[in-house]
Design an enzyme around this catalytic site. Structure first.
Site, PDB file in Angstrom:
ATOM      1  CB  SER A 228       3.080  -2.850  -4.636  1.00 28.21           C
ATOM      2  OG  SER A 228       2.506  -2.396  -3.411  1.00 28.21           O
TER       3      SER A 228
ATOM      4  CB  SER B  84       4.494  -1.177  -1.119  1.00 28.95           C
ATOM      5  OG  SER B  84       4.942  -2.463  -1.456  1.00 28.95           O
TER       6      SER B  84
ATOM      7  CE  LYS C 291      -0.475  -0.309  -3.269  1.00 30.03           C
ATOM      8  NZ  LYS C 291       0.597  -0.712  -2.318  1.00 30.03           N
TER       9      LYS C 291
END
EC number: 6.3.5.7
Length: 517
Positions: free
Chosen positions: A164, A188, A89
């Site tokens: 997210s 997330s 990420k």
């Protein structure tokens, strides 16, 4: 004879791929190249990756292959996942690769150091395929708030992949990577896992070092694994977990027995396990199909010997409100340094004198997106003189009540269960004008972050031909319970279906043309 079929290699779980690499049935270079080819094939549509790290990934893979070919002590000492590719990420700093947090504020920024989890990934020799898309600075539930374009759900490219961490979840769901790292502040990792049919884990707060993860809300953030199987997540968490002297919130001892618990759970036997159904996280507000898959999972757990009990956590109804005061307050503090003077791109005012104040204002106006600005403003207000006690102080009191609800619930049950998200993936743009509707996607995941307890989501079936996630929660430090329960449900569901859920994703094979269709 080495089998280098792209389809075969990319569809293997991380554990299966690792076994083939160890046995010599495939090489790490072949595995990495197969995933790079997959990224080239579908990511133009999905936009799961912001940066592809092909040269370094292939170099690490070649190094692993050379060590294995030479044999001896060095080959024996390789980590079980050595040579298995992974995606990261783009909120986790990585030396030699851009780290943007999906924001114009950090466009092109190259970190001079590695996050602790990246140091561990490098030491174990997992080739890093690249950095994945996210909502800017991890603020969102749909990966629509990235400065570099939305990410699309491989199951239906007109739908969101969650947020997210939608980039990591979409990459794993689309067979672009067998493993990924995400961060979970209010869900997330778990909410994207639910809507993409992947496995996502939020470890106990402090079980995995946060050093090198760009902070959104420091008391809530947690790095964790994204995968397609519970065992793969257990393998990855054991690799990245453990004490880190560079992180003051790091637990003093590593959590052990995660892989063993997943392997035990895979037998499908849950005799003696008490599973608590959270009364407040089901029913009204949850789509009919989501509730139906949840109820079916409960019946399967019961058939495997689990004792199903209902527990009440009355203060969970205040969790969303408390979270959206605590989190923005911490955001306003953590993002204060991105001002064009200390960190971030510098934008000069178009007219008038160039003062520090005006440079900061111009930089923030151009560098931050709407959702980031919204949360900074809300957090600054909540912390301001005259409002601190009424808002932030009250939210922290609610947080304590939620922790007490968990304590009471875990006296009655070993693990708790709920749907991971109240709905399946919604259409891109559906909540553009309604931030509150977007925030409601995290209603079932937020309590775990407020209390610091671990949570896992596993695929629970389909509704409207889209994945539904089932969430397990456990007491702090008892992450192994999640892996046992999650692996058992995974086994029970796959026996019932006759296949894994992810193998049925309709848009994956035609992702490059799905948008046109």
């Amino acid at each position: 004879m080495v089998n280098n079929s792209v389809t075969d290699l990319i569809r293997l779980s991380a554990a299966e791929l690792a076994a083939k690499l160890r046995s010599g049935e495939a090489t790490s270079v072949q595995a990495v190249q197969a995933h790079l080819d997959r990224i080239a094939e579908v990511d133009g549509t999905l936009n799961a990756f912001l940066h592809v790290n092909a040269e370094e990934a292939l170099a690490v893979a070649a190094e692993v292959d050379a060590i294995r070919a030479a044999g001896g002590a060095e080959a024996e000492a390789l980590h079980p996942l050595a040579g298995v590719p992974i995606a990261i990420k783009d909120l986790i700093v990585t030396k030699g690769q851009p780290t943007t947090a999906a924001s114009k504020m950090l466009e092109g920024w190259m970190s001079p150091y590695d996050a602790t989890v990246i140091e561990k990934i490098r030491a174990a020799k997992l080739p890093m395929l690249g950095k994945t898309n996210l909502d800017e600075f991890a603020m969102g539930s749909s990966t629509e708030h990235s400065a570099y374009g939305v990410t699309r759900n491989p199951w239906n490219t007109n739908r969101i992949p969650g947020g997210s961490g939608g980039g990591s979840a979409a990459a794993v769901a689309a067979f672009e990577a067998p493993l990924a790292l995400g961060t979970d502040t209010g869900g997330s990792i778990r909410q994207p896992g639910a809507v993409t049919g992947t496995v996502g884990v939020k470890p106990t707060y402090g079980a995995v070092s946060r050093y090198g993860a760009i902070a959104m809300a420091s008391s809530l953030d947690q790095i964790g694994p994204v995968s397609r199987t519970v065992l793969d997540s257990a393998l990855l968490q054991e690799l990245i977990g453990g004490h880190d002297p560079k992180d003051s919130t790091s637990l003093p001892n590593a959590l052990e027995g995660l892989v063993a618990a997943a392997q035990e759970g895979a037998s499908g036997d849950l005799k003696g396990l008490r599973v608590g159904v959270i009364k407040e996280l089901q029913g009204e507000g949850y789509q009919e199909g989501v509730q139906a898959r949840f109820n079916e999972s409960l019946e399967l757990l019961k058939s495997a010997g689990a004792e199903i009990v209902e527990v009440s956590c009355p203060n969970f109804k205040y969790a969303l409100g408390a979270y959206y005061l605590i989190m923005p307050s911490e955001v306003s503090s953590n993002l204060a340094k991105f001002d064009g003077v200390r960190y971030g791109h510098r934008v000069l005012p178009e007219e008038g004198p160039v003062t520090i104040e005006r440079v900061m204002a111009a930089t923030r106006a151009a560098g931050f997106g709407d959702e980031v600005k919204r949360r900074i403003i809300l957090g600054t207000y909540a912390l301001s003189a005259g409002y601190y006690d009424a808002y932030y102080g009250s939210a922290q009191k609610v947080r304590t009540l939620i922790q007490r609800d968990f304590d009471a619930a875990f006296e009655q049950a070993d693990v708790l269960i709920s749907p991971t998200a109240p709905t399946v993936a919604f259409e891109l743009g559906a909540n553009d004008n309604d931030p509150l509707a977007m925030y409601l996607n995290d209603v079932a995941t937020i309590p775990a972050n407020l209390a610091g307890v671990p949570g896992i989501t596993v695929p629970g079936g389909l509704s409207e031909n889209l994945p539904v996630g089932i969430q397990f929660l456990a007491p702090a430090y008892e992450d192994a319970r999640l892996y046992r329960a999650g692996a058992a449900l995974e086994t029970l569901l796959e026996k019932q279906w006759g296949h894994s859920l992810i193998s049925q994703a309709p848009a994956i094979e035609s992702a490059s043309v799905a948008q046109e269709a």
